[in-house]
Design a protein around this motif. Sequence first.
Motif, mmCIF file in Angstrom:
data_model
loop_
_atom_site.group_PDB
_atom_site.id
_atom_site.type_symbol
_atom_site.label_atom_id
_atom_site.label_comp_id
_atom_site.label_asym_id
_atom_site.label_seq_id
_atom_site.Cartn_x
_atom_site.Cartn_y
_atom_site.Cartn_z
ATOM 1 N N LEU A 1 8.077 10.164 1.423
ATOM 2 C CA LEU A 1 7.050 9.716 2.372
ATOM 3 C C LEU A 1 6.673 8.269 2.106
ATOM 4 N N GLY A 2 6.688 7.835 0.858
ATOM 5 C CA GLY A 2 6.435 6.438 0.537
ATOM 6 C C GLY A 2 7.530 5.535 1.088
ATOM 7 N N VAL A 3 8.763 5.987 1.032
ATOM 8 C CA VAL A 3 9.874 5.208 1.606
ATOM 9 C C VAL A 3 9.685 5.098 3.128
ATOM 10 N N LEU A 4 9.289 6.180 3.766
ATOM 11 C CA LEU A 4 9.035 6.136 5.209
ATOM 12 C C LEU A 4 7.897 5.176 5.527
ATOM 13 N N GLY A 5 6.839 5.216 4.723
ATOM 14 C CA GLY A 5 5.719 4.296 4.929
ATOM 15 C C GLY A 5 6.128 2.843 4.732
ATOM 16 N N TYR A 6 6.946 2.599 3.730
ATOM 17 C CA TYR A 6 7.448 1.252 3.495
ATOM 18 C C TYR A 6 8.315 0.791 4.676
ATOM 19 N N GLY A 7 9.157 1.655 5.152
ATOM 20 C CA GLY A 7 10.002 1.312 6.296
ATOM 21 C C GLY A 7 9.183 1.035 7.542
ATOM 22 N N ALA A 8 8.127 1.805 7.749
ATOM 23 C CA ALA A 8 7.270 1.586 8.910
ATOM 24 C C ALA A 8 6.516 0.265 8.784
ATOM 25 N N ALA A 9 6.116 -0.090 7.570
ATOM 26 C CA ALA A 9 5.362 -1.336 7.378
ATOM 27 C C ALA A 9 6.260 -2.570 7.500
ATOM 28 N N THR B 1 7.083 20.763 -9.191
ATOM 29 C CA THR B 1 6.700 19.392 -9.517
ATOM 30 C C THR B 1 7.767 18.424 -9.056
ATOM 31 N N PHE B 2 9.028 18.743 -9.332
ATOM 32 C CA PHE B 2 10.129 17.886 -8.905
ATOM 33 C C PHE B 2 10.155 17.752 -7.384
ATOM 34 N N ALA B 3 10.026 18.871 -6.691
ATOM 35 C CA ALA B 3 10.088 18.858 -5.228
ATOM 36 C C ALA B 3 8.921 18.079 -4.628
ATOM 37 N N LEU B 4 7.709 18.276 -5.147
ATOM 38 C CA LEU B 4 6.558 17.559 -4.610
ATOM 39 C C LEU B 4 6.639 16.065 -4.902
ATOM 40 N N CYS B 5 7.128 15.699 -6.076
ATOM 41 C CA CYS B 5 7.306 14.278 -6.383
ATOM 42 C C CYS B 5 8.361 13.659 -5.470
ATOM 43 N N ALA B 6 9.459 14.364 -5.246
ATOM 44 C CA ALA B 6 10.497 13.850 -4.353
ATOM 45 C C ALA B 6 9.955 13.694 -2.936
ATOM 46 N N SER C 1 0.826 -1.211 0.000
ATOM 47 C CA SER C 1 0.000 0.000 0.000
ATOM 48 C C SER C 1 0.861 1.263 0.000
ATOM 49 N N ALA C 2 1.915 1.272 0.806
ATOM 50 C CA ALA C 2 2.788 2.452 0.871
ATOM 51 C C ALA C 2 3.483 2.696 -0.467
ATOM 52 N N VAL C 3 3.996 1.630 -1.075
ATOM 53 C CA VAL C 3 4.725 1.783 -2.335
ATOM 54 C C VAL C 3 3.790 2.247 -3.449
ATOM 55 N N PHE C 4 2.663 1.569 -3.615
ATOM 56 C CA PHE C 4 1.791 1.918 -4.735
ATOM 57 C C PHE C 4 1.070 3.243 -4.527
ATOM 58 N N THR C 5 0.748 3.574 -3.285
ATOM 59 C CA THR C 5 0.141 4.886 -3.033
ATOM 60 C C THR C 5 1.129 5.999 -3.361
ATOM 61 N N ALA C 6 2.368 5.850 -2.917
ATOM 62 C CA ALA C 6 3.376 6.875 -3.202
ATOM 63 C C ALA C 6 3.608 7.009 -4.706
ATOM 64 N N LEU C 7 3.676 5.886 -5.407
ATOM 65 C CA LEU C 7 3.906 5.946 -6.857
ATOM 66 C C LEU C 7 2.730 6.586 -7.589
ATOM 67 N N MET C 8 1.510 6.265 -7.190
ATOM 68 C CA MET C 8 0.333 6.827 -7.863
ATOM 69 C C MET C 8 0.194 8.326 -7.573
ATOM 70 N N VAL C 9 0.433 8.711 -6.333
ATOM 71 C CA VAL C 9 0.345 10.141 -6.005
ATOM 72 C C VAL C 9 1.449 10.919 -6.723
ATOM 73 N N ALA C 10 2.655 10.357 -6.755
ATOM 74 C CA ALA C 10 3.756 11.023 -7.466
ATOM 75 C C ALA C 10 3.456 11.124 -8.963
ATOM 76 N N ALA C 11 2.847 10.100 -9.532
ATOM 77 C CA ALA C 11 2.484 10.158 -10.953
ATOM 78 C C ALA C 11 1.436 11.241 -11.199
ATOM 79 N N GLY C 12 0.462 11.336 -10.312
ATOM 80 C CA GLY C 12 -0.552 12.384 -10.448
ATOM 81 C C GLY C 12 0.033 13.779 -10.328
ATOM 82 N N VAL C 13 0.919 13.947 -9.356
ATOM 83 C CA VAL C 13 1.593 15.241 -9.185
ATOM 84 C C VAL C 13 2.446 15.545 -10.415
#
Length: 118
Positions: free
Chosen positions: A108-116, A98-103, A61-73
Amino acid sequence: MTYYPTPRPPAPRSGADVAISIVVLVLTAVMGAVAAFLGVFSLAFLDHCPPETCSVDGAVSAVFTALMVAAGVGVTGLVLTVVALVRRATAWPYALGTFALCALTLFLGVLGYGAAVG
């Protein structure tokens, strides 16, 4: 006799603005592609994940949510940057934002993955 004023020529396009915008958007796309590869690659090796300390569903969930939100941004920022370039307005702040928000989203996705994973 009706007088029609001559139309004003469009404002000159800034070559530096176009170049910076394109380079930053390409870097954003490369960052997204690398993040997608690393995210899917990191999920491929979750078979050793102990259920007491690790949540496979949370990691996915963390990985795919981060990737989808980054793609939308990324798509939204691309559209805003292109619209600014077509209007001959300054576009590089949109590309940089755009670059900063995607980064930030990917971080945040990496943090979520680490927490999971724990």
